[in-house]
Design an enzyme around this catalytic site. Structure first.
Site, PDB file in Angstrom:
ATOM      1  CB  CYS A  85      -0.984  -0.010   1.174  1.00  0.00           C
ATOM      2  SG  CYS A  85      -0.218  -0.009   2.808  1.00  0.00           S
TER       3      CYS A  85
ATOM      4  CG  ASP B 217      -5.293   5.750   2.520  1.00  0.00           C
ATOM      5  OD1 ASP B 217      -5.337   5.326   3.692  1.00  0.00           O
ATOM      6  OD2 ASP B 217      -4.370   6.442   2.080  1.00  0.00           O
TER       7      ASP B 217
ATOM      8  NE  ARG C  59      -4.528   1.480   1.783  1.00  0.00           N
ATOM      9  CZ  ARG C  59      -4.345   2.236   0.723  1.00  0.00           C
ATOM     10  NH1 ARG C  59      -5.226   2.198  -0.267  1.00  0.00           N
ATOM     11  NH2 ARG C  59      -3.298   3.034   0.616  1.00  0.00           N
TER      12      ARG C  59
HETATM   13  P1  4NP Z   1      -1.802   2.774   4.069  1.00  0.00           P
HETATM   14  O1  4NP Z   1      -2.463   4.102   4.667  1.00  0.00           O
HETATM   15  O2  4NP Z   1      -1.248   3.121   2.708  1.00  0.00           O
HETATM   16  O3  4NP Z   1      -2.960   1.822   4.003  1.00  0.00           O
HETATM   17  O4  4NP Z   1      -0.740   2.335   5.056  1.00  0.00           O
HETATM   18  C1  4NP Z   1      -1.742   5.302   4.753  1.00  0.00           C
HETATM   19  C2  4NP Z   1      -0.949   5.524   5.838  1.00  0.00           C
HETATM   20  C3  4NP Z   1      -0.264   6.726   5.947  1.00  0.00           C
HETATM   21  C4  4NP Z   1      -0.400   7.690   4.970  1.00  0.00           C
HETATM   22  C5  4NP Z   1      -1.194   7.457   3.877  1.00  0.00           C
HETATM   23  C6  4NP Z   1      -1.878   6.253   3.764  1.00  0.00           C
HETATM   24  N1  4NP Z   1       0.284   8.912   5.098  1.00  0.00           N
HETATM   25  O5  4NP Z   1       0.083   9.793   4.238  1.00  0.00           O
HETATM   26  O6  4NP Z   1       1.063   9.105   6.043  1.00  0.00           O
END
Ligand code: 4NP
Length: 153
Positions: free
Chosen positions: A9, A123, A15
């Site tokens: 991800c 997300d 995720r």
């Molecule tokens: P992930 O969610 O891609 O599912 O781990 C996110 C976690 C952090 C961020 C964006 C998406 N961020 O911008 O810090």
């Protein structure tokens, strides 16, 4: 032969840690190695988001020992199957592919349950806990299909 599966991800804290934990709970580690990574460098070394840890533990899955890492080109050598959580992750991974073999390893995870629809695992980072429950359910269904496909390899 051990099949190596990488869940990817953006942050590797919401995720893909869940996808890793859910798939690991369904397979024999001798036959299937599972890991996860993020396309970004935002959360290298971080634990999964508390809301991912919480939803996993609700389903008796412990993801607390996972730590964030960034996807690298070497992952194309180390893994057989690379599952992107959304279209943006997919594009970012494919942009690093060195050849057709690398590119052919990359799949959108929700195409396992909605073939050809190119849907995103939303997300959940900026949402509430209901987002995480929704993500868990999608990943539970998609990993069921992945388990079946792997056992047919
Ligand atoms: P992930 O969610 O891609 O599912 O781990 C996110 C976690 C952090 C961020 C964006 C998406 N961020 O911008 O810090």
């Amino acid at each position: 032969m051990q099949v190596k599966v990488l869940m990817v991800c953006l942050g590797n804290i919401c995720r893909s840690p869940l996808a890793e934990g859910i798939l690991k709970a369904k397979v024999n580690p001798t036959n299937v190695f599972v890991d996860s990574a993020g396309t970004s460098n935002y959360h290298i070394g971080s634990k999964p988001d508390a809301r991912s840890i919480q939803i996993a533990s609700k389903y008796n899955i412990d993801i607390t020992n996972q730590r964030g890492r960034q996807f690298t080109v070497k992952d194309f050598d180390d893994f057989d199957l690379i599952f992107a959580m959304d279209n943006s992750n997919y594009k970012n991974i494919v942009s690093l592919a060195r050849n057709q073999k690398d590119e052919s390893k990359v799949h959108l995870i929700l195409n396992k349950i909605h073939p050809g629809e190119n849907m995103d695992v939303p997300d959940p980072y900026y949402g509430g806990t209901t987002g995480f429950e929704n993500v868990y359910k999608m990943l539970d269904k998609a990993t069921d299909v992945i388990v079946k496909e792997i056992s047919n390899l």
